[in-house]
Design an enzyme around this catalytic site. Structure first.
Site, PDB file in Angstrom:
ATOM      1  N   ASP A 129       0.813  -1.117   0.020  1.00 23.57           N
ATOM      2  CA  ASP A 129       0.122  -0.245   0.097  1.00 23.57           C
ATOM      3  C   ASP A 129       0.777   1.215  -0.163  1.00 23.57           C
ATOM      4  O   ASP A 129       2.012   1.281   0.311  1.00 23.57           O
ATOM      5  CB  ASP A 129      -0.955  -0.334   1.255  1.00 23.57           C
ATOM      6  N   HIS A 283       3.592  -2.015   3.344  1.00 24.92           N
ATOM      7  CA  HIS A 283       3.778  -0.575   2.880  1.00 24.92           C
ATOM      8  C   HIS A 283       4.970  -0.250   2.056  1.00 24.92           C
ATOM      9  O   HIS A 283       6.002  -0.688   2.369  1.00 24.92           O
ATOM     10  CB  HIS A 283       3.391   0.338   4.252  1.00 24.92           C
TER      11      HIS A 283
HETATM   12 ZN   LIG Z   1      -2.788   3.484   2.962  1.00 23.61          ZN
END
Ligand SMILES: [Zn+2]
Length: 325
Positions: A129, A283
């Site tokens: 992400d 992430h």
């Molecule tokens: Zn996010």
């Protein structure tokens, strides 16, 4: 006449007495006043010294954070202290609260695994992400090295045009996360969400030619931030022929301060065997170097597991969704 002199003498003596009395009462007043002023001065000086001490201390801590940032180290700790978003920009208080809340949501991954179908094979989906970032190329290099495909739920950043293109060219899934990634804007209403996602869709289409249809909600579908009803947002995606994915394994790289590569690997590998279909949340963000460092050990361990494959998400992937009908 002599009587008058005596009176004058008496008058002179009593005059002196009055003067002495006045002098005494003046001193009697002056001493407590001076004492009081001295005490007040001492208090003022003490307060000043304490405050200067605090300021110096605060500056030292701020300097430490900046030094750590230079070393690309604790992205998370710095972002908590300085309330910054995924791009490192300072945000207002309400957005900072949403970011903190989203981090908690991201660490919870309750998935009703009714549909965790297997057919004798375990499937693992690596998802990233918030990219692209300064780390995207390193992530892509590692994926390339092991010959595995992943899914990138990206945001809009003008700084990384080549990275969006490389994600597509390398055969990974280009998923949509959010154009702005500002919680208090995108989750204001259904219309606000539509606007944000359409902007991102068009941005990606123009840049890569991809008509993206895989989505991940910031904070997940079970987030507690949205003012809009998440079911309305989900219905909108259905109407548009888009599919959203949450996760059932969190690498923990966004919560609770800086994580080492081995902690991240442990978070993933301790949980990845629980399901036939594991969607792992990572992430792709500046400063999250330990996520990148953890990838080789994670990928190697998964590839060494029996009957296990690493795949990019597609519309046919088992729907790992926190909210589903
Ligand atoms: Zn996010």
């Amino acid at each position: 006449m002599s009587q008058n002199n005596m009176e004058t003498d008496n008058n002179g003596e009593s005059g002196n007495k009055i003067k002495r009395a006045k002098k005494r009462s003046f001193i009697e007043i002056l001493i407590p006043v001076l004492t009081f002023m001295t005490i007040v001065n001492c208090i003022v000086i003490l307060v000043l010294v304490v405050n200067i001490g605090k300021k110096v201390n605060g500056l030292e801590q701020r300097l430490l954070v900046l030094q750590n940032n230079d070393a690309d180290e604790p992205y998370q700790e710095a972002s908590v202290m300085m309330s910054t978003d995924i791009n490192g920009n300072t945000v207002d208080e309400s957005e900072a609260v949403d970011i903190a809340e989203a981090a908690v949501c991201e660490n919870s991954h309750v998935w009703d695994d009714r549909e965790d179908s297997s057919a004798g094979i375990k499937r693992v989906y690596l998802t990233f992400d918030d990219g692209p970032s300064a780390n995207t190329d390193r992530i892509l290099d590692i994926l390339d090295q092991y010959g595995v495909k992943a899914t990138f739920f990206v945001v809009a950043k003008d700084k990384y045009p080549e990275q969006y293109k490389r994600i597509v060219a390398d055969g990974h899934t280009l998923g949509m996360h959010s154009y702005s990634h500002k919680y208090n804007e995108i989750y204001e209403s259904l219309d606000a969400y539509k606007h944000d996602l359409t902007q991102l869709h068009d941005f990606l289409y123009e840049l890569t030619g991809e008509d993206c249809n895989i989505v991940r909600f910031p904070g997940g579908s079970s987030n507690t931030i949205s003012k809009a009803d998440m079911w309305e947002l989900i219905d909108y995606l259905d109407e548009e022929g888009m599919v959203y994915f949450d996760w059932n394994v969190s690498s923990g790289d966004a919560t609770g301060g800086h994580k080492s590569a081995s902690q991240i690997a442990r978070n993933v590998l301790d949980n990845v065997g629980k399901y036939n279909n594991s969607v792992i949340l990572f992430h792709d963000a500046a400063g999250k170097d330990s996520t990148v460092d953890a990838l080789p050990m994670i990928i190697e361990a998964i590839l060494e597991s029996d009957n296990t494959v690493i795949l990019p998400i597609s519309k046919d992937t088992v729907r790992v969704q926190h909210l589903h009908k």
